[in-house]
Structure formats: structure tokens, C-alpha cells
Scaffold this motif. Structure first.
Motif, PDB file in Angstrom:
ATOM      1  N   LYS A  16       0.829  -1.219   0.000  1.00 18.44           N
ATOM      2  CA  LYS A  16       0.000   0.000   0.000  1.00 18.44           C
ATOM      3  C   LYS A  16       0.857   1.261   0.000  1.00 18.44           C
ATOM      4  CE  LYS A  16      -2.086  -1.406   3.720  1.00 18.44           C
ATOM      5  NZ  LYS A  16      -1.478  -2.770   3.774  1.00 18.44           N
ATOM      6  N   SER A  17       1.834   1.312   0.896  1.00 18.25           N
ATOM      7  CA  SER A  17       2.689   2.499   0.980  1.00 18.25           C
ATOM      8  C   SER A  17       3.561   2.643  -0.261  1.00 18.25           C
ATOM      9  CB  SER A  17       3.558   2.422   2.240  1.00 18.25           C
ATOM     10  OG  SER A  17       2.763   2.443   3.408  1.00 18.25           O
ATOM     11  N   SER A  18       4.038   1.525  -0.796  1.00 17.02           N
ATOM     12  CA  SER A  18       4.841   1.575  -2.023  1.00 17.02           C
ATOM     13  C   SER A  18       4.030   2.121  -3.182  1.00 17.02           C
ATOM     14  CB  SER A  18       5.357   0.172  -2.374  1.00 17.02           C
ATOM     15  OG  SER A  18       6.227  -0.307  -1.378  1.00 17.02           O
ATOM     16  N   LEU A  19       2.767   1.706  -3.278  1.00 18.64           N
ATOM     17  CA  LEU A  19       1.907   2.210  -4.350  1.00 18.64           C
ATOM     18  C   LEU A  19       1.641   3.698  -4.163  1.00 18.64           C
ATOM     19  CD1 LEU A  19       0.194   1.774  -6.860  1.00 18.64           C
ATOM     20  CD2 LEU A  19      -1.702   1.082  -5.370  1.00 18.64           C
ATOM     21  N   LEU A  20       1.397   4.120  -2.922  1.00 19.88           N
ATOM     22  CA  LEU A  20       1.163   5.539  -2.672  1.00 19.88           C
ATOM     23  C   LEU A  20       2.370   6.363  -3.098  1.00 19.88           C
ATOM     24  CD1 LEU A  20      -0.540   7.848  -1.472  1.00 19.88           C
ATOM     25  CD2 LEU A  20       0.541   7.389   0.719  1.00 19.88           C
ATOM     26  N   ASN A  21       3.569   5.930  -2.708  1.00 12.89           N
ATOM     27  CA  ASN A  21       4.779   6.661  -3.099  1.00 12.89           C
ATOM     28  C   ASN A  21       4.918   6.725  -4.621  1.00 12.89           C
ATOM     29  OD1 ASN A  21       5.620   7.218  -0.479  1.00 12.89           O
ATOM     30  ND2 ASN A  21       6.849   5.362  -0.320  1.00 12.89           N
ATOM     31  N   ARG A  22       4.614   5.630  -5.295  1.00 16.27           N
ATOM     32  CA  ARG A  22       4.720   5.613  -6.758  1.00 16.27           C
ATOM     33  C   ARG A  22       3.695   6.561  -7.377  1.00 16.27           C
ATOM     34  NH1 ARG A  22       8.415   4.029 -10.603  1.00 16.27           N
ATOM     35  NH2 ARG A  22       8.942   2.231  -9.288  1.00 16.27           N
ATOM     36  N   LEU A  23       2.489   6.607  -6.826  1.00 14.62           N
ATOM     37  CA  LEU A  23       1.463   7.525  -7.336  1.00 14.62           C
ATOM     38  C   LEU A  23       1.872   8.984  -7.141  1.00 14.62           C
ATOM     39  CD1 LEU A  23      -1.773   5.743  -6.045  1.00 14.62           C
ATOM     40  CD2 LEU A  23      -1.059   5.979  -8.435  1.00 14.62           C
ATOM     41  N   LEU A  24       2.541   9.254  -6.016  1.00 15.16           N
ATOM     42  CA  LEU A  24       2.964  10.615  -5.707  1.00 15.16           C
ATOM     43  C   LEU A  24       4.257  10.992  -6.419  1.00 15.16           C
ATOM     44  CD1 LEU A  24       2.282  10.682  -1.849  1.00 15.16           C
ATOM     45  CD2 LEU A  24       0.847  11.622  -3.672  1.00 15.16           C
ATOM     46  N   GLY A  25       5.018   9.986  -6.856  1.00 12.34           N
ATOM     47  CA  GLY A  25       6.293  10.257  -7.505  1.00 12.34           C
ATOM     48  C   GLY A  25       7.377  10.651  -6.539  1.00 12.34           C
ATOM     49  N   GLN A  26       7.197  10.331  -5.258  1.00 10.61           N
ATOM     50  CA  GLN A  26       8.207  10.642  -4.252  1.00 10.61           C
ATOM     51  C   GLN A  26       8.023   9.736  -3.041  1.00 10.61           C
ATOM     52  OE1 GLN A  26       7.345  14.390  -1.976  1.00 10.61           O
ATOM     53  NE2 GLN A  26       5.830  14.723  -3.595  1.00 10.61           N
ATOM     54  N   GLU A  27       9.076   9.620  -2.229  1.00 11.67           N
ATOM     55  CA  GLU A  27       9.024   8.767  -1.048  1.00 11.67           C
ATOM     56  C   GLU A  27       8.369   9.540   0.086  1.00 11.67           C
ATOM     57  OE1 GLU A  27      10.047   5.490  -1.007  1.00 11.67           O
ATOM     58  OE2 GLU A  27      10.253   5.819  -3.174  1.00 11.67           O
ATOM     59  N   ASP A  48      -3.255  10.883   5.364  1.00  8.08           N
ATOM     60  CA  ASP A  48      -3.913  11.578   4.259  1.00  8.08           C
ATOM     61  C   ASP A  48      -2.896  12.388   3.470  1.00  8.08           C
ATOM     62  OD1 ASP A  48      -6.036  10.616   5.732  1.00  8.08           O
ATOM     63  OD2 ASP A  48      -7.282  12.386   5.407  1.00  8.08           O
ATOM     64  N   THR A  49      -2.912  12.238   2.155  1.00  4.87           N
ATOM     65  CA  THR A  49      -2.040  13.010   1.275  1.00  4.87           C
ATOM     66  C   THR A  49      -2.884  13.549   0.130  1.00  4.87           C
ATOM     67  OG1 THR A  49      -0.179  11.551   1.787  1.00  4.87           O
ATOM     68  CG2 THR A  49       0.050  13.001  -0.122  1.00  4.87           C
ATOM     69  N   THR A  50      -2.799  14.854  -0.111  1.00  4.33           N
ATOM     70  CA  THR A  50      -3.573  15.480  -1.182  1.00  4.33           C
ATOM     71  C   THR A  50      -2.713  15.601  -2.432  1.00  4.33           C
ATOM     72  OG1 THR A  50      -4.868  16.741   0.427  1.00  4.33           O
ATOM     73  CG2 THR A  50      -4.920  17.503  -1.852  1.00  4.33           C
ATOM     74  N   VAL A  51      -3.293  15.227  -3.567  1.00  4.52           N
ATOM     75  CA  VAL A  51      -2.582  15.314  -4.835  1.00  4.52           C
ATOM     76  C   VAL A  51      -3.538  15.893  -5.880  1.00  4.52           C
ATOM     77  CG1 VAL A  51      -3.228  12.930  -5.453  1.00  4.52           C
ATOM     78  CG2 VAL A  51      -1.260  14.002  -6.544  1.00  4.52           C
ATOM     79  N   ARG A  52      -2.987  16.696  -6.801  1.00  3.81           N
ATOM     80  CA  ARG A  52      -3.790  17.214  -7.910  1.00  3.81           C
ATOM     81  C   ARG A  52      -3.519  16.351  -9.126  1.00  3.81           C
ATOM     82  NH1 ARG A  52      -6.651  21.525  -7.013  1.00  3.81           N
ATOM     83  NH2 ARG A  52      -7.140  21.668  -9.236  1.00  3.81           N
ATOM     84  N   PHE A  53      -4.599  15.876  -9.748  1.00  2.00           N
ATOM     85  CA  PHE A  53      -4.481  15.001 -10.902  1.00  2.00           C
ATOM     86  C   PHE A  53      -5.449  15.467 -11.970  1.00  2.00           C
ATOM     87  CE2 PHE A  53      -5.678  11.152 -13.287  1.00  2.00           C
ATOM     88  CZ  PHE A  53      -4.422  10.736 -13.707  1.00  2.00           C
ATOM     89  N   HIS A  54      -4.899  15.935 -13.090  1.00  2.00           N
ATOM     90  CA  HIS A  54      -5.712  16.459 -14.202  1.00  2.00           C
ATOM     91  C   HIS A  54      -6.713  17.506 -13.714  1.00  2.00           C
ATOM     92  CE1 HIS A  54      -4.928  12.762 -17.012  1.00  2.00           C
ATOM     93  NE2 HIS A  54      -3.826  13.364 -16.598  1.00  2.00           N
ATOM     94  N   GLY A  55      -6.247  18.388 -12.850  1.00  2.00           N
ATOM     95  CA  GLY A  55      -7.082  19.479 -12.366  1.00  2.00           C
ATOM     96  C   GLY A  55      -7.983  19.127 -11.201  1.00  2.00           C
TER      97      GLY A  55
END
Length: 221
Positions: free
Chosen positions: A10-21, A37-44
Motif C-alpha cells: 500500500k505504501s509503495s503504491l502511494l509513493n509511486r502515485l505521488l512520484g516521491q518517497e 492523508d495526502t492530497t494530490v492534484r491530478f488532471h485538475g
């Protein structure tokens, strides 16, 4: 929310989605103790990703820190719109995976099954189809869910995770027209004939409970 058994990635996938550790990853199960909780912007669009502690079988959950970690993971499911259920490709679907899937359905959440560590599976031309067939047999109580095979380690197909989750969420929020409801009910009764009582067939009617947000469709027989 990213949920599943301990050490499914789960954590490895989250880091990969975020592009950072962003979160700590370790091969020892139980490294993640809190729901993060981590907020990310994806395609607006602004998306909140929730990394959670692994959910073990109730009898194996230790008192103290792990107990509360699991409670926070379950609370993350209730907070989410879409839940990514991670499964270890090497282990395939376990009894605990099915239990976690049950928690998600109990909360009436949309779900995507993510089969992680796909890079560790020896493959031929039929591997994916055969694997998915077995997986759907094990999770036959939710046959409608999409399945995605990824590797958080190599990045394989990880770029498809968020677009798929957003499509599932869009379907979750889609409003059905009266005609669509009529078609659904007609198709259901054509496939499964309603039971009879004293020689009379049940008849179905529906209405809308408008004092709820959103309105709830109520079926009567």
C-alpha cells in the motif's frame, strides 16, 4: 483509501502515485501504523489518498497500537468514496482479502481491486486472464469490480490507477433516469421471475424518498 492485508504494498503504491518517497516502506509487516492523508492534484482534480495500516485477521490483531491502527484503517474506508483493495499477486486472494472486501461492501463504498507485485509472477500468454478468472471466483460476491494488475516497484500500469478510480467515482455519482430504472427492474424480473403467492405474481412499484440527500429510491412489492 488504499487498504489490504499487511505487506501487500500500500505504501509503495502511494509513493509511486505521488512520484516521491512520502511514506516509509519496509518489508516488515506493520510498518504503517496510522492512516495518512495526502492530497494530490491530478488532471485538475484534487484527490485525497489515504494510506492505511494492514488489516490482519481479528484474532491476530495485538492489543494496543495495532488495534487502534486497524480501527483507523476501517475508519478510512468509511471516509473514502473509492477504496483501492490491494492484493499480493504472489499470495493470490486469501481469506483475509475477502474479509477486507466485506468491510468495504458493508460501508457501501466503490472499490477497485489492485493486484500488486505483478512483476514477481512468471507469465505466458494466458497468465493474466487465468489469474483474473481465479480471482473473480474467490471474490464472486462482487463480480462488478474492475481489476488492475500493477507493480508498485517497477511502475507497471500504476499510471492507470487514478484514472480508473476517477471513472469508478463518476459512475458512483451518476444519476439514473426513470427510464433507466424501469429498464433495470424489467431486466431483473425477466432474468429472475418473482415468486408467486396463492397463484398471484408479485408486482413491483417504486417511489422516491425526497427528504434524503441524495433522494433514495424505495421499491415496494
Amino acid at each position: 483509501a488504499l487498504v489490504g492485508r499487511p505487506n501487500v504494498g500500500k505504501s509503495s503504491l502511494l509513493n509511486r502515485l505521488l512520484g516521491q518517497e512520502r511514506v516509509i516502506v519496509h518489508e516488515t509487516p506493520g510498518t504503517t501504523r496510522d492512516a495518512i492523508d495526502t492530497t494530490v492534484r491530478f488532471h485538475g482534480e484534487e484527490i485525497v489518498l489515504i494510506d492505511t495500516a494492514g488489516i490482519r485477521r481479528r484474532g491476530r490483531v495485538e492489543r494496543g497500537v495495532e488495534h487502534y491502527s486497524v480501527l483507523r484503517a476501517l475508519r478510512a474506508i468509511s471516509r473514502a468514496d473509492v477504496v483501492l483493495l490491494l492484493i499480493d499477486a504472489v499470495d493470490s486472494v486469501t481469506e483475509q482479502d475477502a474479509h477486507v472486501a466485506g468491510y468495504i461492501l458493508d460501508e457501501a463504498k466503490s472499490v477497485v481491486v489492485i493486484v500488486n507485485k505483478w512483476d514477481l509472477i512468471e507469465k505466458d500468454s494466458y497468465t493474466l486472464q487465468q489469474y483474473e478468472q481465479r480471482l473473480r471466483q474467490e471474490l464472486k460476491f462482487m463480480p462488478w469490480v474492475p481489476v488492475l494488475f500493477v507493480s508498485a516497484l517497477t511502475g507497471q500500469r500504476v499510471n492507470r490507477v487514478l484514472p480508473l478510480a476517477l471513472r469508478v467515482n463518476a459512475e458512483r455519482e451518476r444519476r439514473l433516469t426513470t427510464a433507466e430504472l424501469n429498464d433495470m427492474l424489467r431486466n431483473a424480473t425477466a432474468r429472475y421471475s418473482p415468486p408467486t403467492k396463492a397463484g398471484k405474481k408479485l408486482r413491483f412499484y417504486y417511489g422516491t424518498q425526497v427528504d434524503t440527500q441524495p433522494p433514495t429510491f424505495v421499491f415496494f412489492v
